[in-house]
Design a protein around this motif. Structure first.
Motif, PDB file in Angstrom:
ATOM      1  N   PRO A 162       5.591   5.092   5.219  1.00 48.34           N
ATOM      2  CA  PRO A 162       5.052   4.639   6.518  1.00 48.34           C
ATOM      3  C   PRO A 162       4.542   5.745   7.431  1.00 48.34           C
ATOM      4  CG  PRO A 162       7.448   4.680   6.587  1.00 48.34           C
ATOM      5  CD  PRO A 162       7.061   5.063   5.179  1.00 48.34           C
ATOM      6  N   ALA A 163       4.615   7.006   7.004  1.00 45.25           N
ATOM      7  CA  ALA A 163       4.177   8.100   7.877  1.00 45.25           C
ATOM      8  C   ALA A 163       2.721   7.888   8.316  1.00 45.25           C
ATOM      9  CB  ALA A 163       4.319   9.439   7.155  1.00 45.25           C
ATOM     10  N   GLY A 164       2.510   7.746   9.607  1.00 45.27           N
ATOM     11  CA  GLY A 164       1.166   7.579  10.143  1.00 45.27           C
ATOM     12  C   GLY A 164       0.592   6.183   9.994  1.00 45.27           C
ATOM     13  N   ALA A 165       1.373   5.273   9.405  1.00 45.75           N
ATOM     14  CA  ALA A 165       0.870   3.903   9.196  1.00 45.75           C
ATOM     15  C   ALA A 165       1.398   2.999  10.301  1.00 45.75           C
ATOM     16  CB  ALA A 165       1.321   3.390   7.830  1.00 45.75           C
ATOM     17  N   THR A 166       0.636   2.833  11.364  1.00 49.67           N
ATOM     18  CA  THR A 166       1.088   2.058  12.518  1.00 49.67           C
ATOM     19  C   THR A 166       0.562   0.625  12.471  1.00 49.67           C
ATOM     20  OG1 THR A 166      -0.822   2.793  13.792  1.00 49.67           O
ATOM     21  CG2 THR A 166       1.187   4.120  13.943  1.00 49.67           C
ATOM     22  N   ASP A 167       1.288  -0.255  13.138  1.00 51.53           N
ATOM     23  CA  ASP A 167       0.820  -1.640  13.311  1.00 51.53           C
ATOM     24  C   ASP A 167      -0.074  -1.657  14.550  1.00 51.53           C
ATOM     25  OD1 ASP A 167       0.505  -4.362  12.982  1.00 51.53           O
ATOM     26  OD2 ASP A 167       2.376  -4.861  14.022  1.00 51.53           O
ATOM     27  N   ALA A 168      -1.289  -1.118  14.365  1.00 52.75           N
ATOM     28  CA  ALA A 168      -2.183  -0.843  15.502  1.00 52.75           C
ATOM     29  C   ALA A 168      -2.472  -2.082  16.341  1.00 52.75           C
ATOM     30  CB  ALA A 168      -3.489  -0.240  14.984  1.00 52.75           C
ATOM     31  N   ASP A 169      -2.533  -3.248  15.709  1.00 54.15           N
ATOM     32  CA  ASP A 169      -2.891  -4.458  16.447  1.00 54.15           C
ATOM     33  C   ASP A 169      -1.677  -5.146  17.073  1.00 54.15           C
ATOM     34  OD1 ASP A 169      -5.604  -4.177  15.752  1.00 54.15           O
ATOM     35  OD2 ASP A 169      -5.184  -5.023  13.777  1.00 54.15           O
ATOM     36  N   GLY A 170      -0.482  -4.658  16.708  1.00 51.09           N
ATOM     37  CA  GLY A 170       0.735  -5.204  17.307  1.00 51.09           C
ATOM     38  C   GLY A 170       1.022  -6.642  16.945  1.00 51.09           C
ATOM     39  N   ASP A 171       0.468  -7.111  15.843  1.00 53.09           N
ATOM     40  CA  ASP A 171       0.663  -8.517  15.471  1.00 53.09           C
ATOM     41  C   ASP A 171       1.527  -8.689  14.228  1.00 53.09           C
ATOM     42  OD1 ASP A 171      -1.060  -7.458  13.632  1.00 53.09           O
ATOM     43  OD2 ASP A 171      -2.657  -8.938  13.907  1.00 53.09           O
ATOM     44  N   GLY A 172       2.215  -7.611  13.821  1.00 55.38           N
ATOM     45  CA  GLY A 172       3.088  -7.715  12.657  1.00 55.38           C
ATOM     46  C   GLY A 172       2.360  -7.688  11.332  1.00 55.38           C
ATOM     47  N   TRP A 173       1.069  -7.361  11.368  1.00 54.80           N
ATOM     48  CA  TRP A 173       0.275  -7.323  10.117  1.00 54.80           C
ATOM     49  C   TRP A 173       0.778  -6.215   9.194  1.00 54.80           C
ATOM     50  CZ3 TRP A 173      -4.389  -4.459   8.289  1.00 54.80           C
ATOM     51  CH2 TRP A 173      -5.069  -5.151   7.268  1.00 54.80           C
ATOM     52  N   VAL A 174       1.263  -5.113   9.784  1.00 53.63           N
ATOM     53  CA  VAL A 174       1.733  -3.972   9.010  1.00 53.63           C
ATOM     54  C   VAL A 174       3.246  -3.839   9.148  1.00 53.63           C
ATOM     55  CG1 VAL A 174       1.594  -1.467   8.707  1.00 53.63           C
ATOM     56  CG2 VAL A 174      -0.453  -2.759   9.365  1.00 53.63           C
ATOM     57  N   LEU A 175       3.927  -3.648   8.021  1.00 48.74           N
ATOM     58  CA  LEU A 175       5.355  -3.324   8.048  1.00 48.74           C
ATOM     59  C   LEU A 175       5.653  -2.368   6.905  1.00 48.74           C
ATOM     60  CD1 LEU A 175       7.519  -6.221   6.602  1.00 48.74           C
ATOM     61  CD2 LEU A 175       5.044  -6.398   6.679  1.00 48.74           C
ATOM     62  N   SER A 176       6.751  -1.671   6.958  1.00 49.39           N
ATOM     63  CA  SER A 176       7.110  -0.714   5.909  1.00 49.39           C
ATOM     64  C   SER A 176       7.846  -1.433   4.785  1.00 49.39           C
ATOM     65  CB  SER A 176       7.993   0.394   6.476  1.00 49.39           C
ATOM     66  OG  SER A 176       9.278  -0.116   6.787  1.00 49.39           O
ATOM     67  N   LEU A 177       7.888  -0.777   3.625  1.00 50.08           N
ATOM     68  CA  LEU A 177       8.637  -1.339   2.498  1.00 50.08           C
ATOM     69  C   LEU A 177      10.116  -1.433   2.854  1.00 50.08           C
ATOM     70  CD1 LEU A 177       8.666  -2.354  -0.434  1.00 50.08           C
ATOM     71  CD2 LEU A 177       8.927   0.026  -1.175  1.00 50.08           C
ATOM     72  N   ALA A 178      10.627  -0.441   3.581  1.00 52.87           N
ATOM     73  CA  ALA A 178      12.030  -0.488   4.001  1.00 52.87           C
ATOM     74  C   ALA A 178      12.286  -1.699   4.894  1.00 52.87           C
ATOM     75  CB  ALA A 178      12.388   0.804   4.734  1.00 52.87           C
TER      76      ALA A 178
ATOM     77  N   ALA B  25       0.837  -1.196   0.000  1.00 52.14           N
ATOM     78  CA  ALA B  25       0.000   0.000   0.000  1.00 52.14           C
ATOM     79  C   ALA B  25       0.874   1.249   0.000  1.00 52.14           C
ATOM     80  CB  ALA B  25      -0.917   0.004   1.219  1.00 52.14           C
ATOM     81  N   GLU B  26       0.395   2.281  -0.658  1.00 50.54           N
ATOM     82  CA  GLU B  26       1.214   3.489  -0.782  1.00 50.54           C
ATOM     83  C   GLU B  26       1.434   4.189   0.552  1.00 50.54           C
ATOM     84  OE1 GLU B  26       1.584   7.565  -3.400  1.00 50.54           O
ATOM     85  OE2 GLU B  26      -0.131   6.267  -3.727  1.00 50.54           O
ATOM     86  N   ASP B  27       0.365   4.319   1.349  1.00 50.22           N
ATOM     87  CA  ASP B  27       0.462   5.143   2.549  1.00 50.22           C
ATOM     88  C   ASP B  27      -0.610   4.736   3.562  1.00 50.22           C
ATOM     89  OD1 ASP B  27      -1.880   6.140   1.391  1.00 50.22           O
ATOM     90  OD2 ASP B  27      -0.904   7.954   0.641  1.00 50.22           O
ATOM     91  N   ALA B  28      -0.723   5.559   4.599  1.00 46.40           N
ATOM     92  CA  ALA B  28      -1.692   5.266   5.655  1.00 46.40           C
ATOM     93  C   ALA B  28      -3.123   5.243   5.134  1.00 46.40           C
ATOM     94  CB  ALA B  28      -1.551   6.306   6.775  1.00 46.40           C
ATOM     95  N   GLY B  29      -3.412   6.061   4.107  1.00 41.08           N
ATOM     96  CA  GLY B  29      -4.761   6.094   3.540  1.00 41.08           C
ATOM     97  C   GLY B  29      -5.137   4.781   2.883  1.00 41.08           C
ATOM     98  N   GLN B  30      -4.205   4.184   2.143  1.00 39.17           N
ATOM     99  CA  GLN B  30      -4.472   2.891   1.502  1.00 39.17           C
ATOM    100  C   GLN B  30      -4.525   1.770   2.544  1.00 39.17           C
ATOM    101  OE1 GLN B  30      -5.333   2.689  -1.652  1.00 39.17           O
ATOM    102  NE2 GLN B  30      -4.931   4.871  -1.966  1.00 39.17           N
TER     103      GLN B  30
END
Length: 627
Positions: free
Chosen positions: A154-170, A127-132
């Motif tokens: 990744p600006a503003g794109a947090t792994d809110a659930d803390g389960d590793g579902w979200v990570l940055s491209l870097a 996903a491009e950003d927090a909006g996507q």
């Protein structure tokens, strides 16, 4: 066997293979240019370059990172982002991992994004950003197979659930680099294992009617397209391409395949509002676009001339007609004699017009543009002739998502405005008895994902694909598209009309029009809904005592009605009686993607527009007498 046949028939199984070959051949050559906004947020962007070797480092890391996340061959990885170098590298990473890319327009709403992710069984979303990210998070409960979301910015794109579902491209690339330390041959082995029939891309149709369908394109389709584009010879390694088209659309995607096999430079920036600013900086030799871009440029040039006063506008009108006459004469002589011969008096006029008008127009495009390719929809021939005469050569092409975008393209110097050119080498074409264009070749889709009945409606067992478009082939192989088969309308008087043909003629006649929809199916005469180009209209208003009024107010004035009526009369003079526009209504706003009137590739959604503005249509036919 000819060189062209050899080039195409000996193609590798995938674009991933072509990419590795390109990197080995020219690792230090410039591959991409990308804009980097200034840190202060003010001033022009800085353009930075990436070599093929540097691109490969990132592609390998992305591919290995996806493997580390558990992505396996042919599993889907979706990309929901605007056109950028990161999009291209992510796509190549997916392909080099042996997986398949699902493309999602970033403008797609949360509901339809969830539908595409679920229908494609996508395992990862880039996903491009927090909006996507928010669109996927909103529907996470409906997407049990979506294991991860990788966020480019990744600006503003947090792994809110803390389960590793979200990570940055870097972070993904770091994981990939670590994975490669343990498995150094992982990517090259994955690419070597690819077969031509494996799924490479799942592109969802724009959906002018109903739910989008996933078009299954195998690796061989892109490898074929890459080699066919190379064989046509329009581009070489010295070219600079400016790429802004949506990469979620097949037209943009095919350009990346051609770029890899040829090895030229591609400057990438998907911000449509930056095109005019970027062109003089990038100074491309080649660019692909959709007709709406050329229409807007034409309207903008006409509006600027009008602002300069009556004399300046008359010079522009004269120069525009000279350009059309010059282009028609050159193309006619090329067709008849093989050389673009133009009579001396017209050449003299053209030389004057070039100093006054055309030279400035070419400079606005960067001054080095050899050719533009126009596709996705029909370009009004008179607009095409204008640009051709001004030295900006627009080569119309034709293809569909189901045919991997490029099926026909106009040849370089011998192009013919008003046609979509000749079939790419390796493609078979046939015109059915009812005029429908049928295609067969390596670029044709495998079918619609999970929709065997829909596939059977358009794809015959022997490989012939029914395009749904109606056209004519010249004896020497140039194709002219008449209209979409389903869009042909029949009046109550029994006359068939191709709306796109009339709409294109009006766009050439009226410099204020943005979008036009011709109506007449089952009716006793033709009518039209017209949306005007807001900047052009506001400029005209300022010169005609209506300054300061907003668009919605202007279009309701008698002055604007009279202005448009004059262009409708001019249009009707060149039409058959049953084609003529007897009634029209000016829409209170322009048609756009946000309201659902246009697809992301700027195609008109006729049923949507007709439903939304049904009261205006009914009004035009109330109490109508028989024609």
């Amino acid at each position: 066997m000819t060189d062209t046949q050899t080039l195409i028939e000996n193609r590798p199984p995938s674009v991933a293979t072509l990419f590795l070959e390109r990197v080995d051949a020219t690792p230090d050559a410039e591959a991409y240019r990308m804009p980097v906004p200034p840190a202060s947020g003010e001033g022009p962007d800085e353009w930075r370059s990436l070599t093929w070797g540097q691109a490969a480092t990132r592609v390998n890391a992305i591919a290995a990172g996806l493997m580390d996340l558990g992505v396996r061959p042919e599993e889907r990885v979706a990309i929901a982002a605007n056109t950028s170098v990161d999009w291209i590298l992510a796509d190549l990473g997916v392909l080099c991992a042996g997986a398949a890319t699902t493309t999602v327009y970033p403008s797609t709403n949360a509901e339809e994004t969830a539908f595409i992710l679920a229908d494609s069984d996508s395992r990862v979303l880039i996903a491009e950003d927090a909006g996507q990210l928010a669109k996927a998070r909103e529907r996470r409960a409906d997407l049990p197979d979506l294991a991860h979301v990788v966020v480019i910015d990744p600006a503003g794109a947090t792994d809110a659930d803390g389960d590793g579902w979200v990570l940055s491209l870097a972070d993904l690339e770091k994981r990939g680099a670590a994975y490669l330390e343990q498995h150094p041959a992982a990517v090259t082995d994955a690419v070597a294992a690819l077969t031509k029939d494996q799924l490479a891309t799942l592109i969802y149709t724009s959906g002018t009617t109903g739910r989008p369908k996933g078009v299954r394109l195998p690796h061989d389709a892109w490898a074929y397209m890459a080699r066919a584009i190379q064989a046509v010879g329009l581009l070489d390694e010295n070219d600079v391409q400016y790429l802004w088209l949506p990469l979620a659309h097949v037209f943009g995607k095919v350009l990346t395949a051609g770029h890899i096999t040829i090895g030229h430079v591609t400057a990438v920036d998907g911000r449509v509002d930056k095109i005019i600013e970027n062109l003089p900086v990038v100074r491309p030799t080649y660019m692909a676009a959709v007709p709406r871009i050329f229409e807007k440029v034409y309207n903008g040039v006409a509006a600027k001339a009008r602002e300069g006063g009556g004399a300046k506008y008359k010079i522009f009108q004269w120069a525009a007609q000279v350009a059309r006459d010059y282009a028609k004469a050159a193309q006619n002589s090329m067709r008849l004699t093989g050389a673009p011969t133009v009579p001396l008096p017209l050449r003299s006029k053209h030389a004057v017009a070039d100093r006054l008008v055309y030279g400035k127009l070419r400079e606005a495009f960067g001054g080095r543009l050899r050719a533009c390719v126009s596709g996705s929809a029909a370009l009004a021939p008179e607009i095409g002739y204008f640009f051709a005469g001004a030295g900006i050569h627009i080569l119309e092409g034709y293809g569909l998502t189901e045919s991997s975008a490029a099926s026909f393209v106009n040849p370089g110097e011998s192009y013919r405005t008003g046609t979509v050119g000749k079939a790419l080498p390796g493609l078979e074409v046939r015109i059915a008895e009812d005029g429908e264009i049928l295609l067969r070749g390596p670029g044709i889709m495998q079918g619609y994902h999970g929709l065997p009945e829909k596939t059977a409606e358009v794809l015959e067992p022997d490989g012939w694909f029914h395009t749904g478009d109606v056209g004519e082939l010249s004896p020497d192989g140039f194709l002219k598209i008449t209209d979409r088969k389903k869009d042909l309308i029949k009046t109550s008087g029994g006359k068939y009309i191709a709306p796109a043909e009339v709409e294109g003629q009006f766009k050439a006649v009226c410099p204020f029009v943005s979008n036009v929809l011709v109506i007449g199916g089952g009716r006793n005469f033709c009518s039209a809904l017209l949306a005007l180009d807001e900047p052009a209209l506001l400029g005209w208003a300022g010169d005609n005592g209506l300054a300061g009024r907003p668009y919605a107010e202007l279009v309701g004035t008698a002055e604007v009605r009279e202005l448009v009526e004059g262009y409708v009369r001019e249009l009707n003079e060149g039409l058959q009686r049953w084609q003529q526009i007897r009634q029209f209504r000016i829409l209170p706003r322009d048609l756009d993607v946000e309201h659902g009137d246009l697809t992301p590739s700027l195609k008109l959604k006729r049923p949507v527009v007709e439903r939304e503005f049904a009261p205006l249509i009914d009004e035009m036919y109330e109490g109508a007498r028989e024609a």
